[in-house]
Enzyme design. Structure first.
Site, PDB file in Angstrom:
ATOM      1  N   ASN A 149      11.842 -26.338   5.240  1.00  0.00           N
ATOM      2  CA  ASN A 149      11.916 -25.422   6.384  1.00  0.00           C
ATOM      3  C   ASN A 149      13.272 -25.526   7.054  1.00  0.00           C
ATOM      4  O   ASN A 149      13.908 -26.573   7.092  1.00  0.00           O
ATOM      5  CB  ASN A 149      10.768 -25.669   7.360  1.00  0.00           C
ATOM      6  N   CYS A 172       2.159  -4.084  18.721  1.00  0.00           N
ATOM      7  CA  CYS A 172       1.257  -2.943  18.556  1.00  0.00           C
ATOM      8  C   CYS A 172       1.049  -2.630  17.079  1.00  0.00           C
ATOM      9  O   CYS A 172      -0.019  -2.170  16.673  1.00  0.00           O
ATOM     10  CB  CYS A 172       1.771  -1.729  19.328  1.00  0.00           C
TER      11      CYS A 172
END
Ligand SMILES: [Zn+2]
Length: 944
Positions: A113, A168
């Protein structure tokens, strides 16, 4: 990112101790990193079944055990007497501080990572310990060496930013599989099995545009949350079967009906369809599968239900009924067999049951929205933000790590390489080595760059700044902030009242902080004690935001310095006027002091006795049609003999590759085969460089090292405007010395006359090109040009000597401007040309907006100005107007498919837009055109 075994997820500092310890190094190639020295291995992970295909030190019986300990034991069994200390730990723990690291000779990273890789980079810089970094992704890999102050640090080049999605889209209007995966993982999984008090947004139908989910970078998670509707939580005493069905009905039926009813949402697209499946039949199938799993033994159901449901093939997409069965079965299995974990779970890609749940939930949602389903294998990759690892890639990267480590231990740090492993061979080679680049002065970590933070200062809180910007984006661990009289700090040393004092400010917007608040122009000093790193952030208020592009309503610049789009060697100035092709500001060769590097290249240069032989020259004689005929001169190795002319045919648009392929084929035919004696001599020479008492390195290591060779290209005369954009290049065999090819006195002398003191072995090729950014054309280069008194030789000598005297890029630019724009036509320029030149001038002043405006006017006057369009693409990249930049580059490529700069620009735009496959294709195209092209290689690597 998949990593190099055995330290997937860990760093391996190489202890300093006595020098003799550090030098007692033994390496095996082709398997994992295996060594014989005093080592410390740090790895947090335990061994998973899915690791076994590529981490060769681990066996089936090791599943569940610590990677670090098992790797240590396995190596000790292979190499008796080796001393290894294994830590099952997170490398970011405070005990592995810079002081700790300073006790070692070397650190080898094989981390999975970005956050941890950046952390270790900073520790190594602070401790002044060399770092060998590595990364693989599928068939791509890279290994680089970082020596603080001498070469780039790990963070000198831009790194991909974790992808974020507007809330959204995730919640209401998904249109890609990834949107459904993020919903299933970060919302539904967290809601059902995570902490019940940690609200997710699932029950909140309202709009909160400030909310996004960060995807990747450590498991993701909901960044912010507003309401905590408990509707999806299990009611007390509710049977598992009923609960599973109730959740199914709520999210795949009722919620779809509700959303489909919000008409304004579906003006431009299809509304979702509620799930209409026979759940009674599905429930019966789940019940039978549970019986079957129970019959196979306790704990079977806890680790996945897909096999029991008759879906053992992870590479086959499930039908909606299959997904529904897996969904119900996995919810029931969590509640029945892992009840004690429910309420505290975080998604983990290695948790098979959790992955099945996410795949099933995402596919059901995809089904409602008409999005194609993903296989379990694909869903796992997306949810874990992983690219599946390839054992061979890891093995090659391991070998390269060891090669670089050997050089460092042998005191050959100047010979270190950054090596890229490509997915497809470029010029028949998968490995592309290059000199480790110098530090980037614009690097925030090792340079002096300052970050610029644009944010809505009335909305962004101190807590957001710390969580999202400093920890999330900048990978800090324990940030301390000072701005004027305001100070914030954290860390274990603080008293409780101090912690309380500082944390009361976390919820305040930046503009409301004590001491007057942050405003445009506030300079914030940020330090991190744990990483011994510090930098400054200049704050700028911005209150209008494009929510789609920047859903978090902040943006930080400088971390990804725009100048890295530029060419190497451009120096510290923002003079990426180097990209203004019209000025041909190709200072690639000039900015860098020229070492007396031999054609052997790389770390084996010490073997080069430093000579070459023979000549081959290329002349061009265009013929109509697709094919072009060349006359090629070639001479024998004796300077008393004349050069020899030959003919070469190339395909239109393939001028670059055709020549290089021809030269490679020539060397393959004519270079002496490396004899066992030469091989042995190389080994002996390397051994002789090791300090007394050191154990010998494995011969296979040296064989691998000698395979790192290419045709080397030397720009004797750079194609600057003062030279009419005409350049002369020399090509040599970079293994000429190793193979003891004959000394080429004439080539060596010519290179020296040109201000590039080289000693050439083997044949050399010369070619002359015209490259003005708009056109690339090969020009004649004949025997008459091979004269020490030729004008081009004098020009090259003067130019290269000037570069070596250290004249900066800026000075060269100024002088060029004083001299005029080169040998262009004497007549006055057309209006379009004049606008274009003004655009170039604005470009060089880094006035991107102005440059774009002027280029646009030029193009309106004359749409065929390819260079103006190409430059506008670059200016748009600086403005981060990715789509427009991509469109411009696209238009250039329609006219000139092999325009490397346009390819790079289209790739940069695609990368910024997250279109990695497209970016990769363009970058690989550039590497075919210009093997070893640094920016292309770096960008390709940054895609991994
Ligand atoms: Zn750096």
């Amino acid at each position: 990112m998949a990593m190099v075994a055995p330290s997937e997820g860990g760093a391996i500092p190489w202890p300093l101790g006595a020098t003799s310890y550090a030098m007692r190094t033994r390496v095996r190639m082709g398997a994992d990193l295996v060594w014989n020295a005093h080592l410390i291995g740090i790895d947090l992970d335990t061994i998973e079944t899915s690791n076994l295909n590529r981490q060769f030190l681990f066996r089936q019986q090791h599943v569940g055990q610590s990677k670090a300990s098992v790797a240590a034991a396995a190596v000790q069994a292979i190499v008796p007497g080796v001393s290894i200390t294994a830590h099952r730990a997170n490398v970011k723990e405070a005990r592995f501080s810079a002081d700790f690291v300073s006790g070692f000779d070397l650190v080898l990273n094989g981390l999975d990572n970005l956050e941890a890789r950046r952390h270790v980079n900073r520790l190594c810089l602070a401790a002044r310990v060399p770092l060998v970094e590595s990364g693989t992704a599928g068939y791509l890999g890279q290994v680089s060496v970082h020596l603080g102050g001498v070469t780039e640090c790990f963070e000198c080049q831009p790194k991909p930013v974790p992808k974020t999605y507007p809330v959204c889209t995730i919640r209401n209007t998904p249109d890609k599989p990834i949107h459904c995966i993020v919903w299933a993982k970060d919302l539904l999984f967290a809601r059902l099995f995570g902490p019940p008090e940690a609200a997710t947004d699932l029950d909140d139908a309202g709009e909160d545009p400030g909310m996004v989910w960060e995807f990747g970078g450590g498991g993701g998670g909901v960044e912010a949350a507003t309401t905590a509707g408990p509707a999806l939580l299990r009611r007390s005493g509710e049977p598992a079967e009923e609960y599973a069905l109730r959740v199914f009905q709520a999210v795949f039926v009722a919620d779809m009906e509700r959303l489909a009813g919000v008409e304004e949402m579906w003006k431009g697209r299809e509304p979702p369809t509620p799930c209409a499946l026979d759940l009674a039949a599905v429930g019966e199938r789940v019940r039978l599968a549970e019986e079957s799993a129970a019959g196979r033994g306790p704990g079977v159901a806890a680790s996945g239900m897909s096999s029991a449901l008759g879906l053992p093939d992870a590479q086959r997409a499930w039908a909606p009924e299959d997904s529904a069965a897996v969904f119900l079965a996995s919810v029931r299995a969590f509640l029945t067999h892992r009840a004690e974990e429910v309420g505290a779970l975080r998604f983990d890609k290695d948790d098979a049951l959790a992955t099945e749940f996410v795949a099933a939930a995402a596919n059901l949602r995809s089904h409602c929205y008409g999005i194609p389903p993903q296989t379990l294998f694909e869903a796992k990759g997306m949810a874990g933000n992983i690219i599946h690892a390839v054992a061979t890639t890891n093995a090659i990267a391991s070998g390269l790590i060891v090669v670089e480590a050997m050089k460092l231990l042998a005191g050959q740090s100047k010979a270190c390489h950054t090596t890229f492993l490509l997915a497809e061979a470029s010029n028949k080679k998968l490995l592309t080595p290059m000199q480790s680049p110098e530090p980037n002065p614009n690097c925030v970590i090792c340079g002096k760059a300052q970050l610029l933070l644009h944010a809505d200062l009335h909305a962004l809180t101190l807590g957001d700044l710390i969580t999202q910007v400093l920890r999330g984006r900048m990978a800090l661990v324990e940030p301390t902030l000072v701005a004027g009289s305001f100070m914030y700090e954290e860390g274990e040393d603080l008293e409780e009242d101090e912690v309380a004092f500082h944390s009361q400010n976390l919820t305040k917007p930046l503009s409301q902080l004590p001491g007057g608040g942050f405003a445009t122009g506030t300079l914030v000093e940020v330090t991190d004690q744990a990483q011994q790193t510090s930098f400054r952030i200049l704050v700028q208020h911005k209150d209008t935001w494009d929510e789609d592009a920047e859903p978090l309503r902040w943006e930080i610049r400088g971390e990804l310095p725009a100048s890295t789009f530029g060419k190497e060697g451009a120096g510290p100035q923002p003079d990426d006027g180097s990209e203004v092709e019209e000025e041909g500001f190709e200072i690639v060769e000039e900015g860098t002091a020229l070492p007396s590097k031999t054609a052997a290249g790389g770390w084996l240069e010490s073997y080069a006795s430093g000579q070459w032989t023979g000549w081959l020259t290329v002349t061009a004689e265009p013929r109509s049609g697709d094919e072009t005929l060349n006359r090629v001169w070639m001479d024998s190795e004796k300077r008393s003999q004349p050069p020899e002319e030959k003919t070469l045919v190339w395909k239109e648009g393939k001028e670059v590759e055709c020549l290089l392929d021809e030269i490679k084929a020539h060397f393959a035919r004519t270079s002496p085969v490396k004899t066992p004696a030469q091989q042995a001599a190389q080994v002996a020479q390397l051994r002789a460089k090791l300090p007394a008492g050191a154990a010998a390195p494995d011969d296979r290591l040296l064989v691998a090292a000698t395979s790192l060779n290419m045709v080397e290209s030397i720009a004797l005369l750079p194609n600057l405007p003062v030279h009419g954009f005409v350049g002369v290049n020399m090509y040599v065999d970079d293994e000429g010395s190793i193979r003891e090819a004959p000394f080429n006195a004439r080539a060596s002398e010519l290179a020296t006359l040109c201000g590039k003191p080289l000693q050439v072995r083997g044949d050399a090729f010369l070619s002359r090109v015209l490259d003005d950014g708009e056109a690339f054309r090969r020009l004649d280069f004949g025997a008459n040009d091979l004269s020490s008194s030729a004008p081009w030789v004098a020009a090259a000598g003067a130019k290269n000597a000037e570069a070596r005297r250290g004249e900066g890029a800026q000075a060269i630019l100024q002088r060029m401007q004083a001299e005029g724009a080169g040998p262009g036509p004497a007549s006055s320029p057309s209006p379009a040309d004049a606008l274009k030149q003004q655009g170039n001038a604005a470009f060089k002043r880094c006035e991107w907006e102005t440059a774009v405006r002027l280029y646009t006017q030029a193009l309106e006057a004359e749409s065929g100005l390819v260079a103006a369009r190409n430059n506008r693409a670059q200016a748009l990249l600086h403005l981060q107007r990715w789509r427009e930049a991509g469109a411009d580059a696209e238009a250039v490529l329609a006219a000139q498919p092999d325009n490397a700069k346009a390819l790079l620009r289209r790739a940069a735009a695609a990368q910024a837009l997250g279109e990695h496959a497209a970016a990769r294709a363009d970058l690989e195209h550039v590497l075919v055109l210009e093997p070893g092209h640094r920016e292309a290689a770096l960008r390709l690597a940054s895609l991994t």
